[in-house]
Design a protein around this motif. Structure first.
Motif, PDB file in Angstrom:
ATOM      1  N   GLU A   1      -4.035  16.189  -6.838  1.00 62.13           N
ATOM      2  CA  GLU A   1      -2.757  16.376  -6.157  1.00 62.13           C
ATOM      3  C   GLU A   1      -2.945  16.556  -4.662  1.00 62.13           C
ATOM      4  O   GLU A   1      -1.985  16.851  -3.951  1.00 62.13           O
ATOM      5  CB  GLU A   1      -2.025  17.587  -6.751  1.00 62.13           C
ATOM      6  N   THR A   2      -4.174  16.422  -4.192  1.00 66.86           N
ATOM      7  CA  THR A   2      -4.447  16.481  -2.754  1.00 66.86           C
ATOM      8  C   THR A   2      -5.332  15.306  -2.374  1.00 66.86           C
ATOM      9  O   THR A   2      -6.053  14.747  -3.204  1.00 66.86           O
ATOM     10  CB  THR A   2      -5.143  17.801  -2.347  1.00 66.86           C
ATOM     11  N   LEU A   3      -5.277  14.956  -1.099  1.00 69.98           N
ATOM     12  CA  LEU A   3      -6.095  13.872  -0.549  1.00 69.98           C
ATOM     13  C   LEU A   3      -6.636  14.317   0.798  1.00 69.98           C
ATOM     14  O   LEU A   3      -5.879  14.832   1.629  1.00 69.98           O
ATOM     15  CB  LEU A   3      -5.262  12.597  -0.394  1.00 69.98           C
ATOM     16  N   GLU A   4      -7.921  14.127   1.013  1.00 71.38           N
ATOM     17  CA  GLU A   4      -8.554  14.513   2.270  1.00 71.38           C
ATOM     18  C   GLU A   4      -9.001  13.268   3.024  1.00 71.38           C
ATOM     19  O   GLU A   4      -9.556  12.341   2.425  1.00 71.38           O
ATOM     20  CB  GLU A   4      -9.759  15.420   2.003  1.00 71.38           C
ATOM     21  N   SER A   5      -8.769  13.266   4.316  1.00 71.03           N
ATOM     22  CA  SER A   5      -9.225  12.158   5.139  1.00 71.03           C
ATOM     23  C   SER A   5     -10.719  12.293   5.408  1.00 71.03           C
ATOM     24  O   SER A   5     -11.303  13.364   5.199  1.00 71.03           O
ATOM     25  CB  SER A   5      -8.466  12.160   6.475  1.00 71.03           C
ATOM     26  N   PRO A   6     -11.367  11.247   5.903  1.00 70.20           N
ATOM     27  CA  PRO A   6     -12.739  11.406   6.383  1.00 70.20           C
ATOM     28  C   PRO A   6     -12.777  12.357   7.584  1.00 70.20           C
ATOM     29  O   PRO A   6     -11.791  12.508   8.308  1.00 70.20           O
ATOM     30  CB  PRO A   6     -13.145   9.983   6.793  1.00 70.20           C
ATOM     31  N   TRP A   7     -13.933  12.986   7.789  1.00 68.15           N
ATOM     32  CA  TRP A   7     -14.101  13.837   8.965  1.00 68.15           C
ATOM     33  C   TRP A   7     -14.181  12.987  10.224  1.00 68.15           C
ATOM     34  O   TRP A   7     -14.718  11.882  10.214  1.00 68.15           O
ATOM     35  CB  TRP A   7     -15.385  14.656   8.841  1.00 68.15           C
TER      36      TRP A   7
ATOM     37  N   GLN B   1       3.999   5.095  -7.522  1.00 69.18           N
ATOM     38  CA  GLN B   1       3.763   5.072  -6.077  1.00 69.18           C
ATOM     39  C   GLN B   1       3.382   6.477  -5.642  1.00 69.18           C
ATOM     40  O   GLN B   1       3.974   7.466  -6.089  1.00 69.18           O
ATOM     41  CB  GLN B   1       5.005   4.609  -5.326  1.00 69.18           C
ATOM     42  N   ALA B   2       2.356   6.566  -4.796  1.00 70.11           N
ATOM     43  CA  ALA B   2       1.881   7.857  -4.310  1.00 70.11           C
ATOM     44  C   ALA B   2       2.344   8.068  -2.878  1.00 70.11           C
ATOM     45  O   ALA B   2       2.367   7.143  -2.068  1.00 70.11           O
ATOM     46  CB  ALA B   2       0.362   7.927  -4.384  1.00 70.11           C
ATOM     47  N   THR B   3       2.710   9.317  -2.577  1.00 74.09           N
ATOM     48  CA  THR B   3       3.111   9.710  -1.230  1.00 74.09           C
ATOM     49  C   THR B   3       2.308  10.944  -0.833  1.00 74.09           C
ATOM     50  O   THR B   3       2.177  11.880  -1.626  1.00 74.09           O
ATOM     51  CB  THR B   3       4.614  10.036  -1.165  1.00 74.09           C
ATOM     52  N   GLY B   4       1.770  10.933   0.370  1.00 77.01           N
ATOM     53  CA  GLY B   4       1.024  12.079   0.870  1.00 77.01           C
ATOM     54  C   GLY B   4       1.776  12.751   2.004  1.00 77.01           C
ATOM     55  O   GLY B   4       2.250  12.078   2.924  1.00 77.01           O
ATOM     56  N   THR B   5       1.900  14.068   1.940  1.00 80.58           N
ATOM     57  CA  THR B   5       2.536  14.856   2.993  1.00 80.58           C
ATOM     58  C   THR B   5       1.493  15.787   3.589  1.00 80.58           C
ATOM     59  O   THR B   5       0.853  16.554   2.851  1.00 80.58           O
ATOM     60  CB  THR B   5       3.712  15.683   2.435  1.00 80.58           C
TER      61      THR B   5
ATOM     62  N   ALA C   1      -2.956   4.320  -7.812  1.00 78.57           N
ATOM     63  CA  ALA C   1      -1.958   4.590  -6.779  1.00 78.57           C
ATOM     64  C   ALA C   1      -2.525   5.510  -5.701  1.00 78.57           C
ATOM     65  O   ALA C   1      -2.261   5.335  -4.506  1.00 78.57           O
ATOM     66  CB  ALA C   1      -0.706   5.211  -7.407  1.00 78.57           C
ATOM     67  N   LEU C   2      -3.320   6.515  -6.135  1.00 80.65           N
ATOM     68  CA  LEU C   2      -3.939   7.428  -5.174  1.00 80.65           C
ATOM     69  C   LEU C   2      -4.864   6.668  -4.222  1.00 80.65           C
ATOM     70  O   LEU C   2      -4.905   6.938  -3.019  1.00 80.65           O
ATOM     71  CB  LEU C   2      -4.720   8.505  -5.922  1.00 80.65           C
ATOM     72  N   GLY C   3      -5.595   5.693  -4.769  1.00 84.35           N
ATOM     73  CA  GLY C   3      -6.513   4.914  -3.949  1.00 84.35           C
ATOM     74  C   GLY C   3      -5.824   4.033  -2.926  1.00 84.35           C
ATOM     75  O   GLY C   3      -6.474   3.522  -2.005  1.00 84.35           O
ATOM     76  N   ARG C   4      -4.518   3.857  -3.070  1.00 84.63           N
ATOM     77  CA  ARG C   4      -3.783   3.014  -2.116  1.00 84.63           C
ATOM     78  C   ARG C   4      -3.186   3.810  -0.958  1.00 84.63           C
ATOM     79  O   ARG C   4      -2.518   3.238  -0.097  1.00 84.63           O
ATOM     80  CB  ARG C   4      -2.692   2.244  -2.861  1.00 84.63           C
ATOM     81  N   LEU C   5      -3.430   5.117  -0.960  1.00 86.02           N
ATOM     82  CA  LEU C   5      -3.019   5.916   0.197  1.00 86.02           C
ATOM     83  C   LEU C   5      -4.074   5.784   1.290  1.00 86.02           C
ATOM     84  O   LEU C   5      -5.257   6.008   1.044  1.00 86.02           O
ATOM     85  CB  LEU C   5      -2.860   7.388  -0.194  1.00 86.02           C
TER      86      LEU C   5
END
Length: 293
Positions: A270-276, A192-196, A146-150
Motif C-alpha cells: 500500500e506504499t511506494l518508495e521512489s529511488p534515492w 488502476q493504481a494511484t499514489g499520493t 498496476a503497482l508497477g505502472r506507477l
C-alpha cells in the motif's frame, strides 16, 4: 472425348483450388480472427470471439440458469466460461502492445491472455488466446502489475545556505520536481493504481537517523543540524569540496480502484518508495574570536 475429360478435369481443379484458397483466406477475412505475434517472431491467427456456449465473460460459477461449470479440479478451478472450468495466465504473458486492436475488446475491464479450460465430456483441453474479464482471485496479481505502472517523478534535492553549511547551524533541505504530489498509473485490466505523496525521507549522511519530512519540500523546508565538519568525507561537490552525501526519497500512499471504486488487495503493498536521489553537502566550521576585556 479426351478433350471433354480434360476440360472437366481443369474445371474441377480450378473449383477445388478456389475452395482451398477461400478456406485458407478465411481467417484473414473473418472479423473473429486476427494475426498476433504470440511469441517473438512467431505469428498466429487467433480467434478473439467467444464460443456460443459461453453465457458470460468469466464468472466464478457460470451464468444464467443453465448448467454450471465444475471448479473442483485443479488447476482448472479459477473461473468459468460457460460450462468450461478454466485457468488463465495472469498477468498476461503477452505485452499489451501486441494485444488485438482495442476496438475488439469486449469491455474496459478485460485483458488478453492465454486460457486453458476443461470441457465436460471431453478429454482434449480448450486452449486459446482470448479476452477475459479477470476473476476475483486474479485481482492481487493484477494489483502488482498496476503497482508497477506507477512512475515516481524525477526530483532534485538542494539545501540552504546554498553552497556550504556550518556546524551547529540550521541546514534546510528542499525538494523540487515532485509536481502536485499525485501519480496515476495506466490500467492493468480493471485495476488502476494511484499514489499520493505521504512524506519525504531524508538521510543527512552524517550518521544520524533518517528524517521524515512533510510532503511539500518546495516551500516548507525540512531542517537538520550537522554537528561534524565534512572535511574527512570522500564525496565531493561540484567545486571539489568534501561533503556529506545526503539523499532523499519520496514515499507514496497507494490506492487501487476498479471502475472508479476503491478495492482492497491483500498482499499488495500500500506504499511506494521512489529511488534515492541527493546532493553533496559541505559542512564547515565558523571560527569565533574570543577576546578578554
Amino acid at each position: 472425348m479426351s478433350q471433354v475429360l480434360l476440360a472437366v478435369a481443369v474445371l474441377l481443379a480450378g473449383l477445388f483450388g478456389a475452395v482451398a484458397s477461400s478456406q485458407a483466406a478465411e481467417p484473414a477475412s473473418d472479423p473473429c480472427w486476427v494475426s498476433l505475434e504470440v511469441r517473438p517472431g512467431e505469428f498466429e491467427y487467433v480467434n478473439i470471439c467467444p464460443d456460443p456456449d459461453e453465457e458470460d465473460g468469466g464468472s466464478n460459477g457460470g451464468g444464467g440458469g443453465g448448467p454450471r461449470c465444475d471448479l473442483t479440479e485443479e488447476p482448472y478451478n479459477e473461473f468459468c466460461l460457460g460450462i468450461k472450468a478454466c485457468q488463465a495466465d495472469i498477468p498476461s504473458p503477452l505485452d499489451e502492445s501486441k494485444w488485438p486492436p482495442e476496438e475488439t475488446m469486449p469491455g474496459p475491464d478485460y485483458i488478453f491472455t492465454f486460457v486453458r479450460c476443461r470441457v465436460p465430456g471431453q478429454e482434449e483441453l480448450y486452449e486459446r488466446w482470448r479476452w477475459i474479464k479477470p476473476y476475483d482471485g486474479a485481482l492481487p496479481e493484477l494489483g502488482w502489475q498496476a503497482l508497477g505502472r506507477l512512475q515516481t517523478p524525477a526530483f532534485t534535492m538542494s539545501f540552504e545556505p546554498a553552497g556550504m553549511t556550518y556546524v551547529g547551524a540550521d541546514t534546510r533541505f528542499l525538494i523540487d520536481g515532485i509536481g502536485d504530489g499525485e501519480i496515476i498509473g495506466s490500467v492493468a485490466g480493471p485495476l488502476q493504481a494511484t499514489g499520493t505523496l505521504s512524506h519525504v525521507e531524508i538521510d543527512p549522511a552524517d550518521g544520524s537517523p533518517t528524517i521524515e519530512c512533510r510532503p511539500d519540500l518546495r516551500t516548507n523546508a525540512c531542517e537538520h543540524v550537522y554537528l561534524l565538519m565534512s572535511h574527512e568525507q570522500t564525496s565531493l561537490d561540484i567545486d571539489g569540496r568534501p561533503g556529506f552525501p545526503a539523499q532523499a526519497r519520496l514515499v507514496y500512499d497507494v490506492t487501487f480502484t476498479m471502475s472508479g471504486a476503491e478495492v482492497d488487495l491483500p498482499g499488495v503493498p500500500e506504499t511506494l518508495e521512489s529511488p534515492w536521489n541527493g546532493t553533496v553537502i559541505p559542512v564547515g566550521e565558523i571560527q569565533a574570536l574570543v577576546q578578554n576585556r
